[in-house]
Design a protein around this motif. Structure first.
Motif, PDB file in Angstrom:
ATOM      1  N   VAL A   1       0.860  -1.179   0.000  1.00  0.00           N
ATOM      2  CA  VAL A   1       0.000   0.000   0.000  1.00  0.00           C
ATOM      3  C   VAL A   1       0.903   1.238   0.000  1.00  0.00           C
ATOM      4  O   VAL A   1       1.768   1.362   0.870  1.00  0.00           O
ATOM      5  N   PRO A   2       0.752   2.149  -0.949  1.00  0.00           N
ATOM      6  CA  PRO A   2       1.625   3.338  -0.978  1.00  0.00           C
ATOM      7  C   PRO A   2       1.599   4.086   0.359  1.00  0.00           C
ATOM      8  O   PRO A   2       0.533   4.263   0.969  1.00  0.00           O
ATOM      9  N   LEU A   3       2.761   4.503   0.785  1.00  0.00           N
ATOM     10  CA  LEU A   3       2.890   5.152   2.088  1.00  0.00           C
ATOM     11  C   LEU A   3       1.950   6.343   2.255  1.00  0.00           C
ATOM     12  O   LEU A   3       1.324   6.492   3.317  1.00  0.00           O
ATOM     13  N   PRO A   4       1.778   7.226   1.252  1.00  0.00           N
ATOM     14  CA  PRO A   4       0.821   8.331   1.431  1.00  0.00           C
ATOM     15  C   PRO A   4      -0.603   7.832   1.683  1.00  0.00           C
ATOM     16  O   PRO A   4      -1.342   8.446   2.462  1.00  0.00           O
ATOM     17  N   GLU A   5      -0.986   6.724   1.040  1.00  0.00           N
ATOM     18  CA  GLU A   5      -2.333   6.205   1.247  1.00  0.00           C
ATOM     19  C   GLU A   5      -2.499   5.592   2.635  1.00  0.00           C
ATOM     20  O   GLU A   5      -3.580   5.662   3.234  1.00  0.00           O
ATOM     21  N   VAL A   6      -1.448   4.973   3.142  1.00  0.00           N
ATOM     22  CA  VAL A   6      -1.505   4.463   4.517  1.00  0.00           C
ATOM     23  C   VAL A   6      -1.806   5.605   5.478  1.00  0.00           C
ATOM     24  O   VAL A   6      -2.693   5.517   6.332  1.00  0.00           O
ATOM     25  N   LEU A   7      -1.071   6.700   5.335  1.00  0.00           N
ATOM     26  CA  LEU A   7      -1.265   7.830   6.243  1.00  0.00           C
ATOM     27  C   LEU A   7      -2.588   8.545   5.990  1.00  0.00           C
ATOM     28  O   LEU A   7      -3.202   9.064   6.927  1.00  0.00           O
ATOM     29  N   ASP A   8      -3.042   8.573   4.739  1.00  0.00           N
ATOM     30  CA  ASP A   8      -4.372   9.136   4.469  1.00  0.00           C
ATOM     31  C   ASP A   8      -5.435   8.374   5.250  1.00  0.00           C
ATOM     32  O   ASP A   8      -6.349   8.981   5.830  1.00  0.00           O
ATOM     33  N   GLN A   9      -5.345   7.047   5.247  1.00  0.00           N
ATOM     34  CA  GLN A   9      -6.338   6.244   5.951  1.00  0.00           C
ATOM     35  C   GLN A   9      -6.260   6.452   7.453  1.00  0.00           C
ATOM     36  O   GLN A   9      -7.281   6.593   8.136  1.00  0.00           O
ATOM     37  N   LEU A  10      -5.068   6.475   8.003  1.00  0.00           N
ATOM     38  CA  LEU A  10      -4.914   6.683   9.445  1.00  0.00           C
ATOM     39  C   LEU A  10      -5.456   8.058   9.845  1.00  0.00           C
ATOM     40  O   LEU A  10      -6.127   8.189  10.880  1.00  0.00           O
ATOM     41  N   ALA A  11      -5.171   9.073   9.035  1.00  0.00           N
ATOM     42  CA  ALA A  11      -5.680  10.413   9.340  1.00  0.00           C
ATOM     43  C   ALA A  11      -7.192  10.462   9.225  1.00  0.00           C
ATOM     44  O   ALA A  11      -7.874  11.125  10.023  1.00  0.00           O
ATOM     45  N   ALA A  12      -7.752   9.759   8.236  1.00  0.00           N
ATOM     46  CA  ALA A  12      -9.204   9.765   8.044  1.00  0.00           C
ATOM     47  C   ALA A  12      -9.929   9.104   9.204  1.00  0.00           C
ATOM     48  O   ALA A  12     -11.080   9.446   9.502  1.00  0.00           O
ATOM     49  N   LEU A  13      -9.283   8.169   9.880  1.00  0.00           N
ATOM     50  CA  LEU A  13      -9.893   7.494  11.027  1.00  0.00           C
ATOM     51  C   LEU A  13      -9.787   8.316  12.309  1.00  0.00           C
ATOM     52  O   LEU A  13     -10.398   7.967  13.316  1.00  0.00           O
ATOM     53  N   THR A  14      -9.027   9.404  12.278  1.00  0.00           N
ATOM     54  CA  THR A  14      -8.819  10.259  13.445  1.00  0.00           C
ATOM     55  C   THR A  14      -9.683  11.508  13.311  1.00  0.00           C
ATOM     56  O   THR A  14      -9.658  12.178  12.273  1.00  0.00           O
ATOM     57  N   VAL A  15     -10.444  11.843  14.349  1.00  0.00           N
ATOM     58  CA  VAL A  15     -11.272  13.045  14.283  1.00  0.00           C
ATOM     59  C   VAL A  15     -10.367  14.273  14.193  1.00  0.00           C
ATOM     60  O   VAL A  15      -9.214  14.265  14.656  1.00  0.00           O
ATOM     61  N   THR A  16     -10.868  15.331  13.591  1.00  0.00           N
ATOM     62  CA  THR A  16     -10.108  16.565  13.499  1.00  0.00           C
ATOM     63  C   THR A  16      -9.779  17.073  14.906  1.00  0.00           C
ATOM     64  O   THR A  16     -10.657  17.198  15.759  1.00  0.00           O
ATOM     65  N   GLY A  17      -8.516  17.316  15.142  1.00  0.00           N
ATOM     66  CA  GLY A  17      -8.066  17.728  16.471  1.00  0.00           C
ATOM     67  C   GLY A  17      -7.694  16.571  17.363  1.00  0.00           C
ATOM     68  O   GLY A  17      -7.175  16.767  18.464  1.00  0.00           O
ATOM     69  N   GLY A  18      -7.952  15.335  16.905  1.00  0.00           N
ATOM     70  CA  GLY A  18      -7.566  14.150  17.662  1.00  0.00           C
ATOM     71  C   GLY A  18      -6.124  13.771  17.396  1.00  0.00           C
ATOM     72  O   GLY A  18      -5.433  14.386  16.571  1.00  0.00           O
ATOM     73  N   SER A  19      -5.665  12.733  18.089  1.00  0.00           N
ATOM     74  CA  SER A  19      -4.260  12.346  18.021  1.00  0.00           C
ATOM     75  C   SER A  19      -4.067  11.039  17.267  1.00  0.00           C
ATOM     76  O   SER A  19      -4.754  10.043  17.536  1.00  0.00           O
ATOM     77  N   LEU A  20      -3.129  11.051  16.351  1.00  0.00           N
ATOM     78  CA  LEU A  20      -2.640   9.845  15.709  1.00  0.00           C
ATOM     79  C   LEU A  20      -1.296   9.511  16.333  1.00  0.00           C
ATOM     80  O   LEU A  20      -0.367  10.320  16.289  1.00  0.00           O
ATOM     81  N   VAL A  21      -1.208   8.344  16.936  1.00  0.00           N
ATOM     82  CA  VAL A  21       0.044   7.870  17.533  1.00  0.00           C
ATOM     83  C   VAL A  21       0.562   6.769  16.629  1.00  0.00           C
ATOM     84  O   VAL A  21      -0.027   5.692  16.540  1.00  0.00           O
ATOM     85  N   VAL A  22       1.655   7.038  15.924  1.00  0.00           N
ATOM     86  CA  VAL A  22       2.100   6.148  14.862  1.00  0.00           C
ATOM     87  C   VAL A  22       3.584   5.834  15.032  1.00  0.00           C
ATOM     88  O   VAL A  22       4.376   6.678  15.456  1.00  0.00           O
ATOM     89  N   GLU A  23       3.933   4.620  14.679  1.00  0.00           N
ATOM     90  CA  GLU A  23       5.316   4.157  14.792  1.00  0.00           C
ATOM     91  C   GLU A  23       5.888   3.951  13.391  1.00  0.00           C
ATOM     92  O   GLU A  23       5.261   3.286  12.555  1.00  0.00           O
ATOM     93  N   PHE A  24       7.059   4.502  13.158  1.00  0.00           N
ATOM     94  CA  PHE A  24       7.759   4.259  11.902  1.00  0.00           C
ATOM     95  C   PHE A  24       8.923   3.315  12.166  1.00  0.00           C
ATOM     96  O   PHE A  24       9.802   3.602  12.982  1.00  0.00           O
ATOM     97  N   VAL A  25       8.891   2.195  11.490  1.00  0.00           N
ATOM     98  CA  VAL A  25       9.945   1.187  11.590  1.00  0.00           C
ATOM     99  C   VAL A  25      10.940   1.466  10.470  1.00  0.00           C
ATOM    100  O   VAL A  25      10.601   1.360   9.287  1.00  0.00           O
ATOM    101  N   HIS A  26      12.154   1.833  10.818  1.00  0.00           N
ATOM    102  CA  HIS A  26      13.141   2.251   9.831  1.00  0.00           C
ATOM    103  C   HIS A  26      13.505   1.096   8.895  1.00  0.00           C
ATOM    104  O   HIS A  26      13.404  -0.075   9.281  1.00  0.00           O
ATOM    105  N   PRO A  27      13.949   1.394   7.674  1.00  0.00           N
ATOM    106  CA  PRO A  27      14.293   0.323   6.734  1.00  0.00           C
ATOM    107  C   PRO A  27      15.365  -0.628   7.240  1.00  0.00           C
ATOM    108  O   PRO A  27      15.426  -1.783   6.802  1.00  0.00           O
ATOM    109  N   ASP A  28      16.231  -0.167   8.175  1.00  0.00           N
ATOM    110  CA  ASP A  28      17.288  -1.045   8.676  1.00  0.00           C
ATOM    111  C   ASP A  28      16.873  -1.815   9.923  1.00  0.00           C
ATOM    112  O   ASP A  28      17.685  -2.546  10.500  1.00  0.00           O
TER     113      ASP A  28
END
Length: 474
Positions: free
Chosen positions: A393-420
């Protein structure tokens, strides 16, 4: 029941409530209402005066309900009820085996109590049950009516197709029931079950009576009207006692069908994943601070696994919806939460790369997950790399979906796992070289900044994972 005035606001019909013309559920000013016609109003008032229904309410087996007095003049109903609002509406194909089994047992317990008191229920659908955390609750108050001598339970076929048959499929064949229920809103048909349970399989518990004999009876009476079948049963001596015996037999069968899924890759993930103890502690502290800072409300934990972070979120949230792809993991979490008496965490089975779509009539009778699941806090921990690398899934679309599930003004707590990171390297090893050139930390942070305001960030001690708290739309 105590009567209260109805607030002045517009009515919105519930898309999933139309199959019983005698009553319909509406939403009005944030409240859940049910309109009743004359006959249904009489049934309701007899029900409200009964001891068995008051006991069900007191035991929290049925959703809280009260009649509004006076009946509002601006709605075309003989009576209007107000129900408690269930924290999150889920569908049976999002439940684990233990959840479906407990929903079936609750349905049967409600029916047994009703029959004993001279009432019955019009249907037997799994959709009549919802959840307060890990506690099932019967919601279809409009289904109750006075029992009539000589008539069988009208909901038997629905019960079989949406509750019993899925349990039989998983208990006896080891097949996950969720795809069957997601494919057909009315559940598994007897003809399909007979093909699955031919030969020696017909002798397994519950199959001969509730699959083959049930199917044969349906075939025999295919041309007969419902009134004719009822008349035949009355003349044959069918009675309330026989109906109660059927309920007791079904209850005994469902209890025997307890199924424990085997071990899977994800059921041991907390031991086999790459987290060190310092990583785990730092992550727990970050999640605790982020949810506490947002305050009460709904938390959506995506990729919840064993519920470690859902439990942390529940310290501060009103309720938590914990979503995990592996049915075995969700079932283990559900059973643990049930034993704990947890009323704030609802575990659900779902592949986040293929979430529940809208279904039923016009595709809206059962709302899509993305239309139900917006939350004040969304936890996406150790998830992004599985979607972006594992599922392409393209990375921008992943974040679009996560943001869409969060109410405006709410918090998205997200973990980025580095390529290494070891887990990311394992996923990348199974992909062609150079397939994900944008899977980099600087790209990820740029995408986050375009969707909200980063208010918290921490590097885990391992150095290969970063946590972010983002105020969406901020």
């Amino acid at each position: 029941m105590t009567g209260v005035a109805l607030p002045d606001a517009g009515l919105r019909a519930e898309p999933g409530s139309f199959r019983d013309p005698g009553n319909r559920v509406f939403h009005r000013a944030g409240e859940v209402l049910r309109g009743l016609d004359e006959r249904s109003a009489r049934d309701w008032r007899a029900l409200a005066a009964s001891d068995f229904f008051r006991d069900l309410l007191a035991n929290r087996q049925v959703c809280g309900t009260e009649e509004l007095f006076p009946t509002p003049v601006d709605v075309p109903w003989a009576a209007v009820l107000r129900h408690e609002r269930i924290p999150f509406v889920s569908h049976p194909y999002e439940w684990s085996y233990g959840m479906l089994r407990d929903a079936a047992l609750l349905h049967l317990e409600v029916l047994r109590a009703a029959l004993t008191a001279g009432f019955t229920t019009k249907d037997g659908s799994a959709y009549n049950v919802q959840w307060r955390g890990a506690r099932p609750v019967f919601i279809d108050v409009g289904s109750f009516e006075a029992a009539r001598d000589g008539e069988p339970w009208a909901g038997y076929r629905q019960f079989c197709q949406t509750l019993l048959y899925p349990l039989l499929v998983q208990a006896h064949l080891g097949l996950d029931f969720q795809p069957f229920l997601r494919a057909r809103i009315d559940g598994i048909e007897p003809d399909q079950m007979r093909r699955l349970f031919g030969g020696a399989r017909r002798w397994r518990a519950g199959v001969l009576t509730h699959v083959h004999l049930h199917g044969a009876m349906q075939d025999r009476n295919a041309e007969a009207s419902t009134s004719t079948v009822r008349a035949q049963l009355r003349s044959a001596g069918y009675s309330r006692e026989l109906a109660l015996a059927t309920v007791r037999g079904l209850t005994k069968l469902v209890r025997r069908l307890d199924h424990r899924p085997g071990e899977t890759h994800w059921s041991d993930y907390q031991r086999t994943c790459a987290y060190s103890m310092p990583d785990r502690q730092a992550k727990e502290q970050f999640v605790d601070r982020a949810v506490a800072a947002t305050g009460p409300g709904r938390v959506l934990d995506l990729g919840a696994n064993d519920g470690r972070y859902a439990r942390i979120a529940a310290r501060h949230a009103d309720h938590v919806v914990a979503v995990e792809q592996d049915p075995a993991v969700v079932d283990a979490l559900y059973r643990a939460l049930r034993e704990e008496g947890e009323g704030r965490i609802l575990p659900l089975v779902m592949d986040l790369a293929d979430p529940s779509p809208g279904g039923g009539w016009r595709g809206v009778e059962r709302a899509a997950f993305t239309d139900r699941a917006r939350a004040d806090v969304v936890l996406a921990l150790a998830l992004v790399h599985h979607l972006a690398i594992g599922r392409n899934v393209p990375l921008p679309e992943v974040l679009d979906q996560l943001a869409a599930l969060t109410v405006t003004g709410g918090s998205l707590v997200v973990e980025f796992v580095h390529p290494d990171d070891p887990m990311a390297r394992r996923l990348l090893a199974n992909k062609p070289d150079g397939l994900f050139p944008d899977y980099r930390r600087e790209v990820f942070e740029s995408l986050l900044a375009a969707r909200g305001r980063v208010v918290g960030r921490t590097e885990l001690p391992s150095g290969t994972r970063t946590l972010y708290q983002v105020v969406v739309g901020g």
